[in-house]
Design an enzyme around this catalytic site. Structure first.
Site, PDB file in Angstrom:
ATOM      1  N   HIS A 148       0.813  -1.218   0.000  1.00 57.07           N
ATOM      2  CA  HIS A 148       0.000   0.000   0.000  1.00 57.07           C
ATOM      3  C   HIS A 148       0.850   1.274   0.000  1.00 57.07           C
ATOM      4  O   HIS A 148       0.567   2.205   0.754  1.00 57.07           O
ATOM      5  CB  HIS A 148      -0.911   0.033   1.241  1.00 57.07           C
ATOM      6  N   PRO A 149       1.881   1.398  -0.830  1.00 54.28           N
ATOM      7  CA  PRO A 149       2.676   2.624  -0.813  1.00 54.28           C
ATOM      8  C   PRO A 149       1.873   3.812  -1.346  1.00 54.28           C
ATOM      9  O   PRO A 149       1.188   3.709  -2.363  1.00 54.28           O
ATOM     10  CB  PRO A 149       3.861   2.301  -1.731  1.00 54.28           C
TER      11      PRO A 149
END
Length: 536
Positions: free
Chosen positions: A471-472
């Site tokens: 989930h960057p």
């Protein structure tokens, strides 16, 4: 030199956001839209079968193959950092979980000064894109492009874990997407009839035959060209051959939390020191580009179990594999149809938190790490991640070569609050597994190990069993302050005709999986572009 011509809108990146933008902008027949994707088409079979993520992550056919720098918070380890390099981007290789986050997330954005980004403002965009299998009300939509369905699986172990949560004050709920996701439920997923429903199926296929939309794959952009303070074109390669594009309207950078800052820095926009060290001349100083990287670090406690069906055992025998394959072939159900994580739980590691501060992804299986075989004993994994980490990392180029991987440094567990939540998360997991509802399975902690009990031991253990949950976000932060990268209309500061529209613009990470919020950002971004065109 191949010349792709002149376009009103050029979109770099055909991931989730790029697919949405291509669809919405090409609705206007008076504009010409060009969509560029560095990867190939999504015609790889394992993109479409949900369990195929196992064959996509780390596969250069569909994954950029990034790795993080060694991370002190992970006791010096580096991580595989999957990002989709294929039409559909990470929506073609992700976990398919449909999760908006919490109303608190977006109201916080609005409190930061970002008008139009509160929960009540963005909810219509979530509803617009949604095609929910059952609900059509003030919270959910039907008839949109993005199909959302229930998973076609059921596991006794996971049902018991829900019971254990209920015994500890965490209620069973039906819907994680009402604005407060506290509770437990099986995740709803972006699938249709047991098949992945990626950004291509949702948004590109309905638009691909429009004469004003051109989609070019294997198109790797090297840099942006500038003229009089505007993006005038792009230099790129198409299947290894040099090409050029002219931009008469707007450049829309939608290459994701890694690719967007990388392209901007390669083009001379960023921190002058970073650019100089990489051998790039500074064209425009924007020191925050590539900074503010946020990600959900998932800790993966593993428990051996007895008296229950576990995928570890089923997937180890030819008979089990045959049953799994036959069920999918005949019914499009069972393990091959499921998301990588089936059961979700949103909980509080401390009652002082106003809303849930951790998310569980619970699985009836265990493995040392992604890409390795399942353990040879029956087990389950209760992965847990801190939803609102305070740790901040960065993404920066280290070379003028567009093919060189940027440095990705998440700096996990660098904030004291994150270390405290990590230790408390392991304690909470042990409490849930020790609940009466789990007793018949005789759970035995395998990782991190029951002998680790002190705060320091648990923090170190978190570094040993922690990994990215993919989930960057936030490397091109939206804000009203001068250090932000884009403004509240997603315009790149200092340029008339460049916007960044993808997960990189999130000021702070959302409290859950990030694909649905990225769809929302692109839906709203498309409306902002259309509105500015009408008034401009």
């Amino acid at each position: 030199m191949r010349d792709l011509g002149d376009w009103d809108y050029v979109i770099v990146g055909a991931g989730t956001a790029g697919c949405v933008l291509a669809n919405r902008l090409s609705e206007d027949p008076s504009v010409k839209v060009l969509l560029l994707e560095a990867g190939k088409r999504d015609n790889y079979i394992w993109v479409h079968i949900p369990v195929g993520y196992l064959y996509c992550i780390g596969n250069p056919r569909v994954d950029w193959g990034f790795k993080t720098a060694p991370d002190k918070g992970l006791n010096g380890r580096s991580l595989v950092y999957p990002r989709g390099k294929v039409l559909g981007g990470s929506s073609s290789i992700n976990g398919m979980i449909y999760m908006r986050g919490q109303a608190w997330d977006y109201d916080h954005w609005r409190q930061l000064g970002l008008a139009g980004w509160g929960w009540d403002d963005v909810l219509p965009y979530f509803r617009k894109s949604e095609d929910h299998y059952a609900w059509n009300d003030e919270l959910h939509g039907q008839g949109g492009n993005l199909r959302v369905e229930e998973q076609r699986i059921s596991w006794e172990l996971l049902d018991a874990f829900r019971d254990a949560c209920e015994e500890n004050g965490i209620p069973k709920i039906r819907d994680f997407n009402k604005g407060d996701n506290f509770g437990s439920a099986y995740f709803q997923v972006t699938q249709k009839s047991g098949m992945r429903w990626n950004g291509v199926k949702a948004f590109l296929k309905p638009a691909q035959n429009r004469p004003n939309l051109n989609i070019v794959t294997e198109a790797h952009v090297a840099q942006i060209r500038f003229e009089n303070g505007r993006a005038s074109g792009l230099d790129l390669e198409i299947a290894g051959e040099p090409a050029t594009v002219a931009i008469s309207g707007e450049l829309l950078v939608a290459a994701g939390a890694i690719g967007s800052p990388q392209l901007l820095e390669l083009s001379g926009i960023g921190n002058p020191e970073v650019l100089s060290n990489a051998g790039i001349e500074t064209r425009h100083a924007l020191p925050s580009i590539g900074e503010n990287l946020q990600d959900h670090l998932q800790l993966r406690p593993v428990f051996k179990v007895k008296n229950a069906k576990s995928l570890n055992k089923m997937a180890k025998t030819w008979t089990g594999k045959a049953k799994i394959g036959l069920e999918y072939l005949l019914k499009r159900s069972g393990p091959m149809s499921s998301a990588p994580s089936q059961l979700g739980v949103f909980a509080k590691t401390d009652p002082s938190f106003e809303t849930a501060n951790v998310e569980y992804h619970v699985q009836p299986l265990s493995l040392p790490k992604f890409g390795e075989p399942l353990h040879d004993f029956p087990a389950m994994t209760a992965s847990v991640c801190n939803l609102r980490p305070e740790s901040r990392g960065h993404v920066h180029i280290t070379s003028p070569d567009k093919g060189a991987q940027p440095e990705i440094q998440p700096n996990y567990l660098s904030a004291e609050a994150d270390r405290r939540v990590a230790a408390d998360s392991i304690r909470l997991t042990r409490k849930l597994m020790a609940s009466p509802a789990m007793a018949r399975f005789e759970p035995e902690e395998y990782l991190p190990g029951p002998d680790l009990t002190s705060e320091d031991e648990l923090i170190k253990a978190a570094g040993d069993i922690g990994t990215t949950i993919f989930h960057p976000v936030s490397t091109c932060r939206m804000g009203v302050d001068e250090r932000s990268v884009v403004d509240d209309r997603l315009r790149l500061r200092g340029f008339e005709n460049i916007r960044v529209i993808d997960a990189s613009v999130m000021p702070t990470i959302t409290s859950g999986n990030t694909n649905a919020p990225t769809v929302m950002i692109a839906e709203k971004g498309a409306d902002l572009i259309k509105a500015d065109r009408r008034t401009g």
